[in-house]
Write a protein that holds these residues in place. Structure first.
Motif, PDB file in Angstrom:
ATOM      1  N   ASP A 267       0.169   2.214   2.800  1.00  0.00           N
ATOM      2  CA  ASP A 267       1.635   2.162   2.837  1.00  0.00           C
ATOM      3  C   ASP A 267       2.150   0.780   3.209  1.00  0.00           C
ATOM      4  OD1 ASP A 267       2.075   4.760   2.052  1.00  0.00           O
ATOM      5  OD2 ASP A 267       2.046   5.565   4.082  1.00  0.00           O
ATOM      6  N   ALA A 268       1.420   0.069   4.077  1.00  0.00           N
ATOM      7  CA  ALA A 268       1.849  -1.271   4.474  1.00  0.00           C
ATOM      8  C   ALA A 268       1.832  -2.226   3.281  1.00  0.00           C
ATOM      9  CB  ALA A 268       0.952  -1.789   5.597  1.00  0.00           C
ATOM     10  N   TYR A 269       0.753  -2.216   2.516  1.00  0.00           N
ATOM     11  CA  TYR A 269       0.669  -3.108   1.354  1.00  0.00           C
ATOM     12  C   TYR A 269       1.556  -2.608   0.213  1.00  0.00           C
ATOM     13  CZ  TYR A 269      -3.068  -5.813   3.497  1.00  0.00           C
ATOM     14  OH  TYR A 269      -3.779  -6.634   4.335  1.00  0.00           O
ATOM     15  N   ARG A 270       1.797  -1.304   0.137  1.00  0.00           N
ATOM     16  CA  ARG A 270       2.736  -0.790  -0.867  1.00  0.00           C
ATOM     17  C   ARG A 270       4.153  -1.268  -0.564  1.00  0.00           C
ATOM     18  NH1 ARG A 270       6.158   3.141  -0.437  1.00  0.00           N
ATOM     19  NH2 ARG A 270       5.173   3.917   1.471  1.00  0.00           N
ATOM     20  N   THR A 271       4.543  -1.214   0.702  1.00  0.00           N
ATOM     21  CA  THR A 271       5.869  -1.701   1.085  1.00  0.00           C
ATOM     22  C   THR A 271       6.002  -3.191   0.833  1.00  0.00           C
ATOM     23  OG1 THR A 271       5.977   0.020   2.793  1.00  0.00           O
ATOM     24  CG2 THR A 271       7.506  -1.827   2.987  1.00  0.00           C
ATOM     25  N   ASP A 272       4.946  -3.943   1.138  1.00  0.00           N
ATOM     26  CA  ASP A 272       4.967  -5.387   0.906  1.00  0.00           C
ATOM     27  C   ASP A 272       5.140  -5.704  -0.573  1.00  0.00           C
ATOM     28  OD1 ASP A 272       4.859  -8.049   1.543  1.00  0.00           O
ATOM     29  OD2 ASP A 272       2.677  -8.168   1.540  1.00  0.00           O
ATOM     30  N   LEU A 273       4.452  -4.952  -1.440  1.00  0.00           N
ATOM     31  CA  LEU A 273       4.573  -5.181  -2.877  1.00  0.00           C
ATOM     32  C   LEU A 273       5.963  -4.801  -3.379  1.00  0.00           C
ATOM     33  CD1 LEU A 273       3.247  -5.928  -5.564  1.00  0.00           C
ATOM     34  CD2 LEU A 273       2.429  -3.558  -5.725  1.00  0.00           C
TER      35      LEU A 273
END
Length: 372
Positions: A267-273
């Motif tokens: 979820d952290a890298y999804r939000t960043d993307l």
């Protein structure tokens, strides 16, 4: 030279009687001096020393003793950035080019040393990646707790995990109560055994009450024996439930924790993307978006793998739990019922059915004859 260097035997140049250089040494000296002088450096700017090549540095030409014209000149160290390198190589001079380290001298062809990777830089890069990943995950956790960030939820899997955690608490409560019952039963059996010994002693010393004390002694000893049998069944039940709760279920919950960590990273890298995709697209942001897409894909694969592992472990755990608890609950019921019904035969048959062997008092300690 501007200043006359002190005379040194190692740097003497033989001359003839009329003051001219000998032809046999002139050619060797001129050739060595020509190979040693960098381009653009005059003879007046050159320092000729009489010591060896152990302390040679770039820009210093060192001339040793030339015993004969047939002796091959020693190589001179030159700067690799000098433009004279190609010219000197064409004139037959040996070049040694240092690469990232202390200059080395050896005769022969050009030597290029490979640069060694710095372990400190690799560790620093690992620390940097770990710090960046920790920052992203911490930001995601805080956002979820504050209600600002979104999280990925598998409703079916989350429900199974909640049931597992709730069952673990209930099984732990059963385990504590069974351990309390075992402790209390052990104390009762110990008291009954002591009471039986006391009745037996009085039976021998009181002739008028010999039979009455004898009956009570036999009864208490029989109860103590049956209590030991029941105690063995209860302890076997406790050991099996303890293995189920503190090993099998705990191992599954450890996998669940790894799954939750992978979900937070995903979820952290999804939000960043998503944040990068909402911004402008130019030459500066496109490489960042591409890198973020790659990291997102890596963590997505990790998340999918952990979710699959948790599903498989929950399935096997449920099958194992039903099988183990079914046998242990049947054992517990039959043993308790046979004990309080006074059915000694049925109680012993229950233990044989589940292959439970009782430890007789003093069986663990070998006899004095076996020790010899």
């Amino acid at each position: 030279m501007a200043q006359e260097s002190p005379k040194n035997s190692a740097a003497e140049i033989p001359v003839t009687s009329n003051g001219q250089l000998e032809d046999s040494h002139e050619h060797s000296f001129n050739r060595d001096l020509k190979c040693s002088l960098p381009v653009g450096l005059g003879l007046s700017e050159t320092k000729i020393t009489s010591h060896g090549f152990d302390s040679a540095k770039e820009g210093v030409v060192e001339a040793g003793q030339f015993p004969s014209s047939s002796a091959s000149p020693k190589p001179s160290v030159i700067s690799p950035s000098s433009a004279a390198a190609s010219r000197l190589a064409g004139q037959g001079c040996d070049l040694i080019i240092p690469t990232g380290g202390r200059a080395q001298q050896k005769s022969g062809p050009v030597v290029l040393a490979d640069e060694v990777k710095n372990p400190a830089m690799e560790k620093l890069e690992l620390v940097r990646k770990w710090s960046l990943n920790t920052y992203k995950c911490t930001r995601q956790i805080i956002s979820e707790k504050l209600g600002r960030g979104s999280r990925t939820v598998d409703l079916e899997l989350e429900a199974q995990i909640d049931i597992l955690r709730d069952n673990k608490k209930k099984y732990e409560n059963i385990l504590r109560l069974a351990q309390t019952l075992s402790t209390q039963l052990f104390q009762m059996v110990h008291t009954q055994r002591q009471l039986g010994d006391a009745f037996a002693d009085l039976s021998l010393k009181s002739l008028e009450l010999h039979e009455e004390f004898g009956y009570n002694a036999d009864t208490q000893k029989l109860l103590a024996k049956n209590g030991e049998t029941l105690l063995g069944a209860i302890n076997f039940f406790i050991a099996s439930v303890n293995t189920l709760v503190n090993k099998t279920i705990e191992d599954t919950l450890l996998t669940v924790k790894q799954y939750e960590s992978a979900r937070i990273e995903y979820d952290a890298y999804r939000t960043d993307l998503e944040e990068l995709n909402l911004g402008p697209r130019d030459a500066n942001t496109l490489p960042k978006i591409e890198q973020s897409q790659q990291l997102f894909q890596v963590h997505k694969e990790k998340y999918d793998k952990m979710r699959n592992d948790v599903s498989i472990k929950l399935k096997f755990l449920e099958e194992n739990k039903v099988k183990v608890l079914h046998n242990q609950l049947v054992l517990f019921h039959n043993a308790i019922a046979a004990y309080f019904a006074g059915n000694q035969k049925q109680l012993e048959q229950t233990l044989k059915q589940f292959h439970i062997k009782l430890k007789t008092p003093g069986a663990d300690a070998p006899s004095w004859l076996e020790e010899q």
